[in-house]
Design a protein around this motif. Structure first.
Motif, PDB file in Angstrom:
ATOM      1  N   VAL A  85       0.785  -1.116   0.065  1.00 53.29           N
ATOM      2  CA  VAL A  85      -0.054  -0.596  -0.320  1.00 53.29           C
ATOM      3  C   VAL A  85       0.758   1.482  -0.261  1.00 53.29           C
ATOM      4  O   VAL A  85       0.459   2.727  -0.520  1.00 53.29           O
ATOM      5  CB  VAL A  85      -0.835  -0.217   1.021  1.00 53.29           C
ATOM      6  CG1 VAL A  85      -1.602   0.868   1.099  1.00 53.29           C
ATOM      7  CG2 VAL A  85      -1.911  -0.909   0.832  1.00 53.29           C
ATOM      8  N   LEU A  86       1.995   1.190   1.163  1.00 52.43           N
ATOM      9  CA  LEU A  86       2.739   2.135   0.993  1.00 52.43           C
ATOM     10  C   LEU A  86       3.415   2.530  -0.724  1.00 52.43           C
ATOM     11  O   LEU A  86       3.559   3.621  -1.547  1.00 52.43           O
ATOM     12  CB  LEU A  86       4.135   2.137   1.900  1.00 52.43           C
ATOM     13  CG  LEU A  86       3.613   3.132   3.284  1.00 52.43           C
ATOM     14  CD1 LEU A  86       2.896   2.071   3.824  1.00 52.43           C
ATOM     15  CD2 LEU A  86       4.920   2.721   3.759  1.00 52.43           C
ATOM     16  N   ALA A  87       3.854   1.140  -1.129  1.00 52.37           N
ATOM     17  CA  ALA A  87       4.902   1.835  -2.793  1.00 52.37           C
ATOM     18  C   ALA A  87       3.704   2.004  -3.595  1.00 52.37           C
ATOM     19  O   ALA A  87       3.968   2.768  -3.781  1.00 52.37           O
ATOM     20  CB  ALA A  87       4.964   0.081  -2.666  1.00 52.37           C
ATOM     21  N   GLU A  88       2.467   2.061  -3.038  1.00 51.95           N
ATOM     22  CA  GLU A  88       1.423   2.008  -4.151  1.00 51.95           C
ATOM     23  C   GLU A  88       1.044   3.768  -4.032  1.00 51.95           C
ATOM     24  O   GLU A  88       0.937   4.491  -4.766  1.00 51.95           O
ATOM     25  CB  GLU A  88       0.105   0.803  -3.935  1.00 51.95           C
ATOM     26  CG  GLU A  88       0.500  -0.265  -4.743  1.00 51.95           C
ATOM     27  CD  GLU A  88      -0.267  -1.553  -5.144  1.00 51.95           C
ATOM     28  OE1 GLU A  88      -1.903  -0.545  -3.714  1.00 51.95           O
ATOM     29  OE2 GLU A  88      -1.179  -2.383  -4.496  1.00 51.95           O
ATOM     30  N   HIS A  89       1.214   4.675  -3.274  1.00 53.29           N
ATOM     31  CA  HIS A  89       0.905   5.618  -2.657  1.00 53.29           C
ATOM     32  C   HIS A  89       1.859   6.236  -3.120  1.00 53.29           C
ATOM     33  O   HIS A  89       1.619   7.242  -3.856  1.00 53.29           O
ATOM     34  CB  HIS A  89       0.752   5.698  -1.679  1.00 53.29           C
ATOM     35  CG  HIS A  89       0.568   7.029  -0.707  1.00 53.29           C
ATOM     36  ND1 HIS A  89      -0.803   7.941  -1.383  1.00 53.29           N
ATOM     37  CD2 HIS A  89       1.516   8.058  -0.278  1.00 53.29           C
ATOM     38  CE1 HIS A  89       0.207   8.894  -0.315  1.00 53.29           C
ATOM     39  NE2 HIS A  89       0.834   8.946  -0.228  1.00 53.29           N
ATOM     40  N   LEU A 132       7.986   7.030  -6.950  1.00 50.15           N
ATOM     41  CA  LEU A 132       8.751   6.183  -7.290  1.00 50.15           C
ATOM     42  C   LEU A 132       7.935   5.784  -9.138  1.00 50.15           C
ATOM     43  O   LEU A 132       6.298   6.226  -9.796  1.00 50.15           O
ATOM     44  CB  LEU A 132       7.993   5.125  -6.188  1.00 50.15           C
ATOM     45  CG  LEU A 132       9.059   5.137  -5.316  1.00 50.15           C
ATOM     46  CD1 LEU A 132       8.568   4.109  -4.585  1.00 50.15           C
ATOM     47  CD2 LEU A 132      11.414   4.284  -5.725  1.00 50.15           C
ATOM     48  N   ALA A 133       8.603   5.433 -10.008  1.00 51.75           N
ATOM     49  CA  ALA A 133       8.346   4.817 -11.153  1.00 51.75           C
ATOM     50  C   ALA A 133       7.566   3.940 -11.072  1.00 51.75           C
ATOM     51  O   ALA A 133       6.527   3.659 -12.029  1.00 51.75           O
ATOM     52  CB  ALA A 133       9.360   5.128 -11.717  1.00 51.75           C
ATOM     53  N   GLU A 134       7.634   2.419 -10.215  1.00 51.13           N
ATOM     54  CA  GLU A 134       7.054   1.961 -10.440  1.00 51.13           C
ATOM     55  C   GLU A 134       6.420   1.651  -8.865  1.00 51.13           C
ATOM     56  O   GLU A 134       7.284   1.991  -7.675  1.00 51.13           O
ATOM     57  CB  GLU A 134       7.763   0.511 -10.807  1.00 51.13           C
ATOM     58  CG  GLU A 134       8.523   0.257 -10.402  1.00 51.13           C
ATOM     59  CD  GLU A 134       9.634  -0.643 -10.806  1.00 51.13           C
ATOM     60  OE1 GLU A 134       8.819  -1.920 -11.506  1.00 51.13           O
ATOM     61  OE2 GLU A 134      10.928  -1.046 -11.270  1.00 51.13           O
ATOM     62  N   ALA A 135       5.643   0.644  -8.079  1.00 52.40           N
ATOM     63  CA  ALA A 135       5.257   0.649  -7.075  1.00 52.40           C
ATOM     64  C   ALA A 135       5.813  -0.583  -6.440  1.00 52.40           C
ATOM     65  O   ALA A 135       5.543  -2.145  -5.859  1.00 52.40           O
ATOM     66  CB  ALA A 135       4.419   0.378  -6.880  1.00 52.40           C
ATOM     67  N   ARG A 136       7.029  -0.393  -6.046  1.00 54.84           N
ATOM     68  CA  ARG A 136       8.141  -1.654  -5.688  1.00 54.84           C
ATOM     69  C   ARG A 136       8.407  -1.194  -4.002  1.00 54.84           C
ATOM     70  O   ARG A 136       9.495   0.005  -3.941  1.00 54.84           O
ATOM     71  CB  ARG A 136       8.945  -2.119  -5.952  1.00 54.84           C
ATOM     72  CG  ARG A 136       8.784  -2.930  -7.881  1.00 54.84           C
ATOM     73  CD  ARG A 136      10.048  -2.800  -8.595  1.00 54.84           C
ATOM     74  NE  ARG A 136      11.184  -3.652  -7.601  1.00 54.84           N
ATOM     75  CZ  ARG A 136      10.698  -4.863  -7.481  1.00 54.84           C
ATOM     76  NH1 ARG A 136      10.125  -5.039  -7.900  1.00 54.84           N
ATOM     77  NH2 ARG A 136      11.800  -5.296  -6.607  1.00 54.84           N
ATOM     78  N   PHE A 137       8.310  -1.648  -2.585  1.00 51.97           N
ATOM     79  CA  PHE A 137       8.591  -1.712  -1.522  1.00 51.97           C
ATOM     80  C   PHE A 137      10.114  -1.613  -1.664  1.00 51.97           C
ATOM     81  O   PHE A 137      10.777  -0.161  -0.416  1.00 51.97           O
ATOM     82  CB  PHE A 137       7.932  -2.758  -0.738  1.00 51.97           C
ATOM     83  CG  PHE A 137       8.087  -1.329   0.848  1.00 51.97           C
ATOM     84  CD1 PHE A 137       7.146  -0.901   1.359  1.00 51.97           C
ATOM     85  CD2 PHE A 137       8.597  -2.372   2.021  1.00 51.97           C
ATOM     86  CE1 PHE A 137       7.503  -0.083   2.936  1.00 51.97           C
ATOM     87  CE2 PHE A 137       8.948  -2.260   2.778  1.00 51.97           C
ATOM     88  CZ  PHE A 137       8.548  -1.266   3.844  1.00 51.97           C
ATOM     89  N   PRO A 138      11.017  -2.520  -1.994  1.00 49.22           N
ATOM     90  CA  PRO A 138      12.550  -1.744  -1.427  1.00 49.22           C
ATOM     91  C   PRO A 138      13.158  -0.569  -1.777  1.00 49.22           C
ATOM     92  O   PRO A 138      13.804  -0.407  -1.019  1.00 49.22           O
ATOM     93  CB  PRO A 138      12.556  -3.170  -2.298  1.00 49.22           C
ATOM     94  CG  PRO A 138      11.582  -4.293  -2.742  1.00 49.22           C
ATOM     95  CD  PRO A 138      10.587  -3.455  -2.480  1.00 49.22           C
ATOM     96  N   HIS A 139      12.022  -0.647  -2.973  1.00 50.73           N
ATOM     97  CA  HIS A 139      12.701   1.515  -3.255  1.00 50.73           C
ATOM     98  C   HIS A 139      12.106   1.926  -2.565  1.00 50.73           C
ATOM     99  O   HIS A 139      12.219   3.230  -2.473  1.00 50.73           O
ATOM    100  CB  HIS A 139      12.089   1.032  -4.193  1.00 50.73           C
ATOM    101  CG  HIS A 139      12.621   0.295  -5.648  1.00 50.73           C
ATOM    102  ND1 HIS A 139      11.188   0.281  -7.120  1.00 50.73           N
ATOM    103  CD2 HIS A 139      13.586  -0.117  -5.965  1.00 50.73           C
ATOM    104  CE1 HIS A 139      12.256   0.305  -7.963  1.00 50.73           C
ATOM    105  NE2 HIS A 139      13.511  -0.599  -7.099  1.00 50.73           N
ATOM    106  N   VAL A 140      10.611   1.773  -1.533  1.00 48.06           N
ATOM    107  CA  VAL A 140      11.041   3.109  -0.620  1.00 48.06           C
ATOM    108  C   VAL A 140      11.534   2.879   0.612  1.00 48.06           C
ATOM    109  O   VAL A 140      11.385   3.680   1.117  1.00 48.06           O
ATOM    110  CB  VAL A 140       9.338   2.644  -0.485  1.00 48.06           C
ATOM    111  CG1 VAL A 140       8.789   3.929   0.702  1.00 48.06           C
ATOM    112  CG2 VAL A 140       7.763   2.738  -1.223  1.00 48.06           C
TER     113      VAL A 140
END
Length: 421
Positions: free
Chosen positions: A293-297, A304-312
């Motif tokens: 959910v955090l990544a999608e937000h 972010l370019a894509e919804a990936r939690f490791p990037h967050v």
């Protein structure tokens, strides 16, 4: 092949029966051995006479059990150099033997699997994380079984594995070794224990990651003395769940369904409302704070370019303001759930395992502030609510500690074969 591990019988210290319980025969012997071993884990290297004083056991009983535990490779003497000659027989300390055995762990997350090997003091010897391909149960368990076999072959270093723990989220029935329901992976009634025992030829035990981490906190955690009194462990990832321990015993409930806190009302948050929960409501705990959910937000906000939690997480570690703000808000939302749990259960200590706090301990300040505003019974949130003892290694420790707990609860049942992996 190793003899099976027996399910531990817990009591007020989170392990097996204590020395004062009315047990007969092997039960009393196992209880005494467990008490001696746990005391040496807490205080070792330590003289046998000190173990007797701490436990209330006789010196003869401590010596007898120490000898038996040493024969099993669980204890060893640790001679120390005496500064000068002394009168009488020297006291040779005993300690946990970390040279002979290890425990393995498999943590199955929504997007990846973590393999771990730990020594008998709970120290991580090796760890490996691999993303899933096909997430069907058969594919994941088949792949992880192959990887664990290779991992053991590569990293045991001559130690004998006592067994493998499997930890994951959702509804887990440890008595049957079954993942009853894991909503995010779409698993139902998966016999993980049977599948992996057949593949690895080792005892396998399956448990929820929150209950496993609760026992790890009681056994080897930074706040273990308090955790053995009463404890709530809250795990916040893609899966959100909890474990409750009172009198030192981790509660499973009927059909081992205890710990589902995913629908506690916490949201919506001011800046990220979460998603509609599968139950049809908004504001449910898991649907509001889950990692995806955090990544999608973040992706929807354009940072972010894509919804990936490791990037967050990487952005948090780089101290990017948007990521810090996002995790601060998540900490406040977690604080709302913590306040509810504190008011209902009133534990001695509540432990939070959450990826942001593991990397930025100052985020706990935001959680504490929310608890202070909302809880009615927590006089000092900073003392009551603490971060996981295991930081970024919590997933692997959760899995490895399943077998580690059994080793300390019923040490005389651990009869490994002479064959080393």
């Amino acid at each position: 092949m190793h003899a099976p591990l027996h399910a531990p019988v817990e009591h007020s210290d989170g392990g097996d029966h204590g020395p004062g319980d009315h047990l007969a025969g092997d039960g009393r012997r196992t209880a005494t051995a467990a008490t001696v071993l746990r005391t040496i884990l807490d205080h070792g290297p330590v003289a046998r006479s000190t173990v007797a004083r701490l436990t209330g056991l006789s010196a003869a009983a401590v010596s007898r059990q120490s000898a038996e535990l040493a024969e099993l490779g669980l204890l060893r003497e640790r001679p120390v150099r005496r500064p000068r000659p002394a009168v009488g027989r020297p006291h040779v300390p005993v300690d946990i033997d970390t040279r002979s055995h290890l425990v393995g762990g498999i943590h199955i997350a929504v997007r990846h699997t973590t393999l771990v090997l730990m020594d008998l003091r709970g120290r991580v010897l090796a760890e490996q994380r691999t993303p899933h391909g096909d997430v069907t149960a058969g594919a994941v368990l088949g792949a992880v079984g192959d990887r664990m076999a290779a991992f053991l072959h590569e990293h045991t270093g001559g130690r004998r594995p006592l067994g493998i723990g499997v930890a994951t989220g959702g509804w887990i029935d440890p008595a049957r070794g079954v993942v009853v329901r894991h909503t995010q992976l779409n698993w139902r009634d998966v016999p993980a224990q049977a599948v992996l025992e057949d593949r690895l030829g080792l005892p396998v035990r399956v448990e929820s990651h929150s209950r496993a981490l609760a026992r790890a906190e009681q056994l080897i955690g930074s706040h273990r003395t308090r955790a053995r009194t009463s404890l709530v462990h809250l795990f916040v990832g893609n899966v959100v769940d909890a474990a409750i321990a009172t009198g030192g015993t981790v509660h499973h409930g009927p059909r081992s369904a205890a710990g589902d806190v995913s629908h506690l009302p916490v949201g919506p948050a001011p800046t990220f409302p979460g998603r509609l929960c599968a139950c049809g409501r908004t504001g449910c705990f898991q649907a509001t704070v889950a990692e995806q959910v955090l990544a999608e937000h973040a992706a929807a906000s354009g940072v972010l370019a894509e919804a990936r939690f490791p990037h967050v997480l990487a952005a948090l570690e780089a101290d990017e303001p948007w990521a810090v703000a996002l995790f601060r808000e998540r900490a406040r939302l977690v604080g709302r759930a913590v306040a509810l749990l504190l008011d209902v259960i009133n534990p001695e200590i509540l432990v939070v395992a959450e990826a942001g706090i593991a990397r930025r301990p100052d985020l706990l300040d935001d959680l504490h502030a929310e608890v202070a505003e909302r809880a009615h019974v927590a006089a000092d949130p900073r003392r009551t609510v603490v971060a996981s003892s295991f930081g970024t290694r919590a997933l692997g420790v959760a899995a490895g500690s399943i077998v580690l707990h059994e080793a300390y609860a019923r040490p005389l049942d651990l009869r490994p074969s002479p064959v080393r992996i």
